[in-house]
Motif scaffolding. Sequence first.
Motif, PDB file in Angstrom:
ATOM      1  N   ARG A   6       0.829  -1.199   0.000  1.00  0.00           N
ATOM      2  CA  ARG A   6       0.000   0.000   0.000  1.00  0.00           C
ATOM      3  C   ARG A   6       0.872   1.262   0.000  1.00  0.00           C
ATOM      4  NH1 ARG A   6      -2.813  -1.454   4.721  1.00  0.00           N
ATOM      5  NH2 ARG A   6      -3.523  -3.523   4.201  1.00  0.00           N
ATOM      6  N   ALA A   7       1.956   1.222   0.771  1.00  0.00           N
ATOM      7  CA  ALA A   7       2.855   2.383   0.823  1.00  0.00           C
ATOM      8  C   ALA A   7       3.495   2.639  -0.539  1.00  0.00           C
ATOM      9  CB  ALA A   7       3.920   2.165   1.880  1.00  0.00           C
ATOM     10  N   THR A   8       3.949   1.590  -1.217  1.00  0.00           N
ATOM     11  CA  THR A   8       4.557   1.780  -2.537  1.00  0.00           C
ATOM     12  C   THR A   8       3.518   2.214  -3.567  1.00  0.00           C
ATOM     13  OG1 THR A   8       4.342  -0.587  -3.017  1.00  0.00           O
ATOM     14  CG2 THR A   8       6.449   0.170  -2.117  1.00  0.00           C
ATOM     15  N   GLU A   9       2.289   1.748  -3.420  1.00  0.00           N
ATOM     16  CA  GLU A   9       1.221   2.167  -4.327  1.00  0.00           C
ATOM     17  C   GLU A   9       0.942   3.662  -4.167  1.00  0.00           C
ATOM     18  OE1 GLU A   9      -3.519   1.316  -4.731  1.00  0.00           O
ATOM     19  OE2 GLU A   9      -2.213  -0.390  -4.286  1.00  0.00           O
ATOM     20  N   LYS A  10       0.915   4.126  -2.907  1.00  0.00           N
ATOM     21  CA  LYS A  10       0.704   5.557  -2.662  1.00  0.00           C
ATOM     22  C   LYS A  10       1.865   6.373  -3.208  1.00  0.00           C
ATOM     23  CE  LYS A  10      -2.170   5.080   1.450  1.00  0.00           C
ATOM     24  NZ  LYS A  10      -2.268   5.317   2.912  1.00  0.00           N
ATOM     25  N   ALA A  11       3.077   5.886  -3.039  1.00  0.00           N
ATOM     26  CA  ALA A  11       4.245   6.597  -3.555  1.00  0.00           C
ATOM     27  C   ALA A  11       4.188   6.690  -5.071  1.00  0.00           C
ATOM     28  CB  ALA A  11       5.526   5.900  -3.119  1.00  0.00           C
ATOM     29  N   ALA A  12       3.758   5.630  -5.734  1.00  0.00           N
ATOM     30  CA  ALA A  12       3.657   5.650  -7.198  1.00  0.00           C
ATOM     31  C   ALA A  12       2.606   6.648  -7.656  1.00  0.00           C
ATOM     32  CB  ALA A  12       3.323   4.252  -7.713  1.00  0.00           C
ATOM     33  N   LYS A  13       1.547   6.829  -6.866  1.00  0.00           N
ATOM     34  CA  LYS A  13       0.525   7.814  -7.230  1.00  0.00           C
ATOM     35  C   LYS A  13       1.061   9.234  -7.096  1.00  0.00           C
ATOM     36  CE  LYS A  13      -3.501   4.997  -6.146  1.00  0.00           C
ATOM     37  NZ  LYS A  13      -4.641   4.779  -5.247  1.00  0.00           N
ATOM     38  N   VAL A  14       1.929   9.456  -6.102  1.00  0.00           N
ATOM     39  CA  VAL A  14       2.474  10.791  -5.880  1.00  0.00           C
ATOM     40  C   VAL A  14       3.572  11.105  -6.887  1.00  0.00           C
ATOM     41  CG1 VAL A  14       3.761  12.237  -4.246  1.00  0.00           C
ATOM     42  CG2 VAL A  14       1.891  10.797  -3.428  1.00  0.00           C
ATOM     43  N   TRP A  15       4.569  10.217  -7.021  1.00  0.00           N
ATOM     44  CA  TRP A  15       5.743  10.492  -7.853  1.00  0.00           C
ATOM     45  C   TRP A  15       5.713   9.809  -9.212  1.00  0.00           C
ATOM     46  CZ3 TRP A  15       6.987   9.414  -2.512  1.00  0.00           C
ATOM     47  CH2 TRP A  15       7.322  10.569  -1.811  1.00  0.00           C
ATOM     48  N   GLY A  16       4.728   9.004  -9.477  1.00  0.00           N
ATOM     49  CA  GLY A  16       4.646   8.297 -10.747  1.00  0.00           C
ATOM     50  C   GLY A  16       5.380   6.966 -10.681  1.00  0.00           C
ATOM     51  N   PRO A  17       5.230   6.146 -11.711  1.00  0.00           N
ATOM     52  CA  PRO A  17       5.872   4.834 -11.700  1.00  0.00           C
ATOM     53  C   PRO A  17       7.388   4.936 -11.835  1.00  0.00           C
ATOM     54  CG  PRO A  17       4.877   5.251 -13.825  1.00  0.00           C
ATOM     55  CD  PRO A  17       4.484   6.390 -12.927  1.00  0.00           C
ATOM     56  N   ALA A  18       8.069   3.891 -11.455  1.00  0.00           N
ATOM     57  CA  ALA A  18       9.528   3.852 -11.554  1.00  0.00           C
ATOM     58  C   ALA A  18       9.940   3.870 -13.020  1.00  0.00           C
ATOM     59  CB  ALA A  18      10.057   2.594 -10.884  1.00  0.00           C
ATOM     60  N   ASP A  19      11.063   4.512 -13.293  1.00  0.00           N
ATOM     61  CA  ASP A  19      11.595   4.534 -14.654  1.00  0.00           C
ATOM     62  C   ASP A  19      12.125   3.161 -15.024  1.00  0.00           C
ATOM     63  OD1 ASP A  19      11.026   7.192 -14.999  1.00  0.00           O
ATOM     64  OD2 ASP A  19      13.009   7.863 -14.365  1.00  0.00           O
ATOM     65  N   ARG A  20      11.887   2.770 -16.221  1.00  0.00           N
ATOM     66  CA  ARG A  20      12.427   1.510 -16.720  1.00  0.00           C
ATOM     67  C   ARG A  20      13.438   1.854 -17.801  1.00  0.00           C
ATOM     68  NH1 ARG A  20      10.238  -1.377 -13.076  1.00  0.00           N
ATOM     69  NH2 ARG A  20       8.038  -1.834 -13.094  1.00  0.00           N
ATOM     70  N   ILE A  21      14.671   1.387 -17.626  1.00  0.00           N
ATOM     71  CA  ILE A  21      15.707   1.653 -18.617  1.00  0.00           C
ATOM     72  C   ILE A  21      16.247   0.329 -19.127  1.00  0.00           C
ATOM     73  CG2 ILE A  21      16.368   3.873 -17.613  1.00  0.00           C
ATOM     74  CD1 ILE A  21      18.785   2.434 -16.401  1.00  0.00           C
ATOM     75  N   ASP A  22      16.935   0.407 -20.219  1.00  0.00           N
ATOM     76  CA  ASP A  22      17.572  -0.769 -20.789  1.00  0.00           C
ATOM     77  C   ASP A  22      18.757  -1.143 -19.904  1.00  0.00           C
ATOM     78  OD1 ASP A  22      18.514  -2.782 -22.408  1.00  0.00           O
ATOM     79  OD2 ASP A  22      19.431  -1.420 -23.850  1.00  0.00           O
ATOM     80  N   SER A  23      18.756  -2.338 -19.358  1.00  0.00           N
ATOM     81  CA  SER A  23      19.826  -2.750 -18.435  1.00  0.00           C
ATOM     82  C   SER A  23      21.159  -2.954 -19.152  1.00  0.00           C
ATOM     83  CB  SER A  23      19.426  -4.024 -17.707  1.00  0.00           C
ATOM     84  OG  SER A  23      19.250  -5.075 -18.630  1.00  0.00           O
ATOM     85  N   ASP A  24      21.159  -3.050 -20.462  1.00  0.00           N
ATOM     86  CA  ASP A  24      22.400  -3.230 -21.215  1.00  0.00           C
ATOM     87  C   ASP A  24      23.085  -1.905 -21.550  1.00  0.00           C
ATOM     88  OD1 ASP A  24      22.109  -5.988 -21.197  1.00  0.00           O
ATOM     89  OD2 ASP A  24      20.934  -5.974 -23.053  1.00  0.00           O
ATOM     90  N   SER A  25      22.374  -0.801 -21.364  1.00  0.00           N
ATOM     91  CA  SER A  25      22.981   0.486 -21.693  1.00  0.00           C
ATOM     92  C   SER A  25      23.973   0.887 -20.602  1.00  0.00           C
ATOM     93  CB  SER A  25      21.906   1.560 -21.851  1.00  0.00           C
ATOM     94  OG  SER A  25      21.229   1.745 -20.631  1.00  0.00           O
ATOM     95  N   PRO A  26      25.115   1.485 -20.987  1.00  0.00           N
ATOM     96  CA  PRO A  26      26.126   1.868 -19.992  1.00  0.00           C
ATOM     97  C   PRO A  26      25.665   3.063 -19.161  1.00  0.00           C
ATOM     98  CG  PRO A  26      26.756   2.634 -22.157  1.00  0.00           C
ATOM     99  CD  PRO A  26      25.527   1.790 -22.347  1.00  0.00           C
ATOM    100  N   VAL A  27      26.113   3.101 -17.936  1.00  0.00           N
ATOM    101  CA  VAL A  27      25.792   4.211 -17.050  1.00  0.00           C
ATOM    102  C   VAL A  27      26.858   5.288 -17.229  1.00  0.00           C
ATOM    103  CG1 VAL A  27      25.526   4.911 -14.645  1.00  0.00           C
ATOM    104  CG2 VAL A  27      24.700   2.678 -15.389  1.00  0.00           C
ATOM    105  N   VAL A  28      26.426   6.495 -17.502  1.00  0.00           N
ATOM    106  CA  VAL A  28      27.345   7.606 -17.697  1.00  0.00           C
ATOM    107  C   VAL A  28      27.424   8.387 -16.397  1.00  0.00           C
ATOM    108  CG1 VAL A  28      27.803   9.711 -19.005  1.00  0.00           C
ATOM    109  CG2 VAL A  28      26.738   7.750 -20.131  1.00  0.00           C
ATOM    110  N   HIS A  29      28.636   8.500 -15.874  1.00  0.00           N
ATOM    111  CA  HIS A  29      28.843   9.213 -14.613  1.00  0.00           C
ATOM    112  C   HIS A  29      29.827  10.344 -14.855  1.00  0.00           C
ATOM    113  CE1 HIS A  29      29.074   9.789 -10.307  1.00  0.00           C
ATOM    114  NE2 HIS A  29      30.380   9.873 -10.432  1.00  0.00           N
ATOM    115  N   ARG A  30      29.397  11.548 -14.564  1.00  0.00           N
ATOM    116  CA  ARG A  30      30.263  12.712 -14.759  1.00  0.00           C
ATOM    117  C   ARG A  30      30.822  13.143 -13.413  1.00  0.00           C
ATOM    118  NH1 ARG A  30      25.759  13.580 -18.018  1.00  0.00           N
ATOM    119  NH2 ARG A  30      26.250  13.468 -20.214  1.00  0.00           N
TER     120      ARG A  30
END
Length: 63
Positions: A6-30
Amino acid sequence: MNRFMRATEKAAKVWGPADRIDSDSPVVHRHDASEKASEEQLSQIEVEREAGHTYAYRRPHKD
Protein backbone atom coordinates in the motif's frame (compact mmCIF):
# COMPACT_ATOMS: atom_id res chain seq x y z
CA MET A 1 3.49 -7.23 3.33
CA ASN A 2 0.18 -5.61 2.49
CA ARG A 3 1.22 -2.51 4.41
CA PHE A 4 4.39 -2.21 2.32
CA MET A 5 2.51 -2.70 -0.95
CA ARG A 6 0.00 0.00 0.00
CA ALA A 7 2.86 2.38 0.82
CA THR A 8 4.56 1.78 -2.54
CA GLU A 9 1.22 2.17 -4.33
CA LYS A 10 0.70 5.56 -2.66
CA ALA A 11 4.25 6.60 -3.56
CA ALA A 12 3.66 5.65 -7.20
CA LYS A 13 0.52 7.81 -7.23
CA VAL A 14 2.47 10.79 -5.88
CA TRP A 15 5.74 10.49 -7.85
CA GLY A 16 4.65 8.30 -10.75
CA PRO A 17 5.87 4.83 -11.70
CA ALA A 18 9.53 3.85 -11.55
CA ASP A 19 11.60 4.53 -14.65
CA ARG A 20 12.43 1.51 -16.72
CA ILE A 21 15.71 1.65 -18.62
CA ASP A 22 17.57 -0.77 -20.79
CA SER A 23 19.83 -2.75 -18.44
CA ASP A 24 22.40 -3.23 -21.21
CA SER A 25 22.98 0.49 -21.69
CA PRO A 26 26.13 1.87 -19.99
CA VAL A 27 25.79 4.21 -17.05
CA VAL A 28 27.35 7.61 -17.70
CA HIS A 29 28.84 9.21 -14.61
CA ARG A 30 30.26 12.71 -14.76
CA HIS A 31 32.76 13.84 -12.13
CA ASP A 32 32.18 17.23 -10.59
CA ALA A 33 34.63 19.41 -8.66
CA SER A 34 33.78 17.96 -5.24
CA GLU A 35 34.30 14.39 -6.45
CA LYS A 36 37.68 15.32 -7.91
CA ALA A 37 38.66 16.94 -4.59
CA SER A 38 37.58 13.81 -2.69
CA GLU A 39 39.58 11.56 -5.02
CA GLU A 40 42.64 13.77 -4.51
CA GLN A 41 42.30 13.55 -0.72
CA LEU A 42 41.77 9.78 -0.81
CA SER A 43 44.83 9.30 -3.01
CA GLN A 44 46.94 10.57 -0.10
CA ILE A 45 45.65 7.89 2.30
CA GLU A 46 47.25 4.47 2.73
CA VAL A 47 45.11 1.58 4.03
CA GLU A 48 46.52 -1.47 5.78
CA ARG A 49 44.72 -4.52 7.11
CA GLU A 50 46.15 -6.67 9.87
CA ALA A 51 44.53 -9.40 12.00
CA GLY A 52 40.98 -8.27 11.27
CA HIS A 53 41.71 -4.57 11.83
CA THR A 54 41.90 -1.84 9.23
CA TYR A 55 44.21 1.14 9.62
CA ALA A 56 44.44 4.25 7.47
CA TYR A 57 47.12 6.91 7.53
CA ARG A 58 48.23 9.76 5.33
CA ARG A 59 51.17 9.10 3.09
CA PRO A 60 54.14 11.37 3.78
CA HIS A 61 54.52 14.23 1.31
CA LYS A 62 57.31 13.79 -1.19
CA ASP A 63 58.84 17.18 -1.85
